[in-house]
Design an enzyme around this catalytic site. Structure first.
Site, PDB file in Angstrom:
ATOM      1  N   ASP A 240       0.820  -1.214   0.000  1.00  0.00           N
ATOM      2  CA  ASP A 240       0.000   0.000   0.000  1.00  0.00           C
ATOM      3  C   ASP A 240       0.848   1.256   0.000  1.00  0.00           C
ATOM      4  O   ASP A 240       0.453   2.266  -0.574  1.00  0.00           O
ATOM      5  CB  ASP A 240      -0.952  -0.025   1.203  1.00  0.00           C
ATOM      6  CG  ASP A 240      -1.967  -1.143   1.058  1.00  0.00           C
ATOM      7  OD1 ASP A 240      -1.648  -2.286   1.416  1.00  0.00           O
ATOM      8  OD2 ASP A 240      -3.053  -0.881   0.520  1.00  0.00           O
ATOM      9  N   ASN A 250       1.519  -2.858   4.283  1.00  0.00           N
ATOM     10  CA  ASN A 250       0.605  -3.754   3.604  1.00  0.00           C
ATOM     11  C   ASN A 250      -0.414  -4.249   4.622  1.00  0.00           C
ATOM     12  O   ASN A 250      -0.378  -3.878   5.792  1.00  0.00           O
ATOM     13  CB  ASN A 250       1.359  -4.909   2.947  1.00  0.00           C
ATOM     14  CG  ASN A 250       0.507  -5.635   1.908  1.00  0.00           C
ATOM     15  OD1 ASN A 250      -0.075  -5.012   1.026  1.00  0.00           O
ATOM     16  ND2 ASN A 250       0.396  -6.948   2.042  1.00  0.00           N
TER      17      ASN A 250
HETATM   18  C1  LIG Z   1      -2.390  -4.332  -5.061  1.00  0.00           C
HETATM   19  S1  LIG Z   1      -2.087  -3.795  -3.484  1.00  0.00           S
HETATM   20  C2  LIG Z   1      -3.520  -4.272  -2.603  1.00  0.00           C
HETATM   21  C3  LIG Z   1      -3.326  -4.097  -1.115  1.00  0.00           C
HETATM   22  O1  LIG Z   1      -4.463  -3.414  -0.566  1.00  0.00           O
HETATM   23  C4  LIG Z   1      -5.032  -4.258   0.405  1.00  0.00           C
HETATM   24  O2  LIG Z   1      -5.596  -3.553   1.455  1.00  0.00           O
HETATM   25  P1  LIG Z   1      -7.183  -3.219   1.403  1.00  0.00           P
HETATM   26  O3  LIG Z   1      -7.883  -4.461   0.933  1.00  0.00           O
HETATM   27  O4  LIG Z   1      -7.515  -2.831   2.843  1.00  0.00           O
HETATM   28  O5  LIG Z   1      -7.323  -2.053   0.450  1.00  0.00           O
HETATM   29  C5  LIG Z   1      -3.871  -5.091   0.876  1.00  0.00           C
HETATM   30  O6  LIG Z   1      -3.019  -4.349   1.715  1.00  0.00           O
HETATM   31  C6  LIG Z   1      -3.245  -5.424  -0.436  1.00  0.00           C
HETATM   32  O7  LIG Z   1      -1.964  -5.920  -0.377  1.00  0.00           O
END
Ligand SMILES: CSC[C@H]1O[C@H](OP(=O)(O)O)[C@H](O)[C@@H]1O
Length: 357
Positions: A240, A250
């Site tokens: 992230d 992340n």
């Molecule tokens: C392609 S990076 C996606 C990244 O985002 C997710 O978090 P969220 O579902 O809370 O937006 C997760 O950290 C993933 O690795």
């Protein structure tokens, strides 16, 4: 309609269409967003999630906002558009891609002096689509570079969802897996369920099964034991926000995986576009960590599981120090230690034009 059933967001005329990921994999509902607030709400409620996908949503929200600004003169338009951009930027704090995308959208105004308001509105709308399309090309390049680290017959562990649903399409960590699988159908993916939002069991499992990529779902708690039993050859996750020294934010639980991987001699890779890198952050200590509703912990699909009144904390991300990371797979190559120099060089590299390998 999107070119792929896994695309999380697309334009449909003057509306932004968002696949509601809260209902996947068993319900397929599309949200029709016509205002900035519609998109901000979709981001905050995680109807759309995943750092790159959130960035694309932010770009499209900016285009929706620009279209509704009634301004006779450019100066007034710019002032109002700036305020729209700042509202979008704050929708979710941890991912770098949202602020990166908002900056790119505002840059359209800065880079087009002397252009009238209707033309600026059209250029802003075109930029949002360009950001989506560039993200997909970027993920395909990440996939091609990432094949280098995937041995034949690899047993890969991944976490959360860094797939088509977390990006414009194709994915980052799952982009590497898609590219490797196309060359070697004997690979296998173990995906962690990823409590509490279950991006792994609901979204990554959905993507992998849709493409018949051999996969097995496990609880998050089982990952360390599988590594200890030498049943995992490498770990690939998304990101992230990546600091200038390689420290990586992340999904919560990634740090524990990285420590377990190092303790068991398992290579640990992060796959991410350069838009996830925040070069202004020297290390990960200042990465803002989003705190989400404690109900995501005390409840399971809306049903109270913990005792009523139980306190809970729910940080949505953690930061993995760069010393636990084997390499960062980007669209311009694999960055290895020392990360500070590698990241600087990656950010200076031209965008990928063709197959790098
Ligand atoms: C392609 S990076 C996606 C990244 O985002 C997710 O978090 P969220 O579902 O809370 O937006 C997760 O950290 C993933 O690795």
């Amino acid at each position: 309609m999107p070119s792929s059933p896994l695309r999380p967001i697309w334009w449909d005329g003057d509306a932004v269409m968002i696949l509601d990921q809260r209902l996947l994999p068993h319900k397929h509902k599309v949200l029709r967003c016509t205002t900035v607030d519609d998109v901000i709400r979709a981001i905050k409620t995680m109807a759309i999630r995943g750092a790159p996908a959130v960035g694309i949503a932010g770009a499209m929200a900016a285009a929706l906002g620009a279209r509704t600004i009634m301004a006779a003169d450019v100066r007034t338009f710019v002032r109002k558009f700036s305020r729209v951009c700042e509202r979008i930027r704050s929708a979710r704090p941890t991912g770098n891609n949202l602020s990166w995308a908002v900056d790119a959208m505002f840059a359209v105004v800065v880079e087009n002096p002397g252009v009238d308001v209707p033309r600026l509105q059209q250029l802003i709308r075109e930029k949002s689509q360009a950001i989506l399309e560039e993200d997909v090309r970027t993920n395909e390049a990440i996939g091609r570079w990432g094949m280098e680290v995937v041995p034949r017959g690899a047993r890969i562990l991944t976490y959360c969802n860094a797939g088509a649903l977390a990006t414009g399409d194709y994915g980052t960590a799952l982009g590497v897996i898609r590219a490797a699988f196309a060359a070697d159908p004997s690979l296998h993916v173990t995906c962690c369920e990823t409590r509490p939002f279950l991006q792994g069991s609901r979204l990554t499992a959905y993507e992998l099964m849709a493409e018949k990529i051999p996969c097995t779902l496990i609880t998050d708690n089982a990952a360390g034991s599988l590594m200890q039993q030498k049943k995992i050859d490498l770990v690939i996750v998304g990101a992230d926000r990546i600091a200038a020294n390689g420290d990586t934010a992340n999904k919560i639980g990634t740090y524990a995986l990285a420590v377990l991987a190092q303790a068991n001699g398992v290579p640990f890779y992060v796959a991410a576009p350069r838009s996830t890198i925040d070069p202004l952050l020297p290390n990960g200590s200042q990465i803002p960590i989003e705190e989400r509703d404690a109900k995501e912990v005390t409840h399971f699909y809306g049903r109270l599981v913990a005792p009523r009144g139980m306190a809970a904390v729910n940080p949505a991300f953690d930061v993995t120090p760069h010393r636990y990371i084997t390499g960062i797979i980007t669209e311009v190559g694999i960055i290895r230690k020392p990360f500070t120099r590698g990241i600087r060089r990656a950010l200076e590299a031209p965008p990928p034009t063709s197959n790098p390998v």
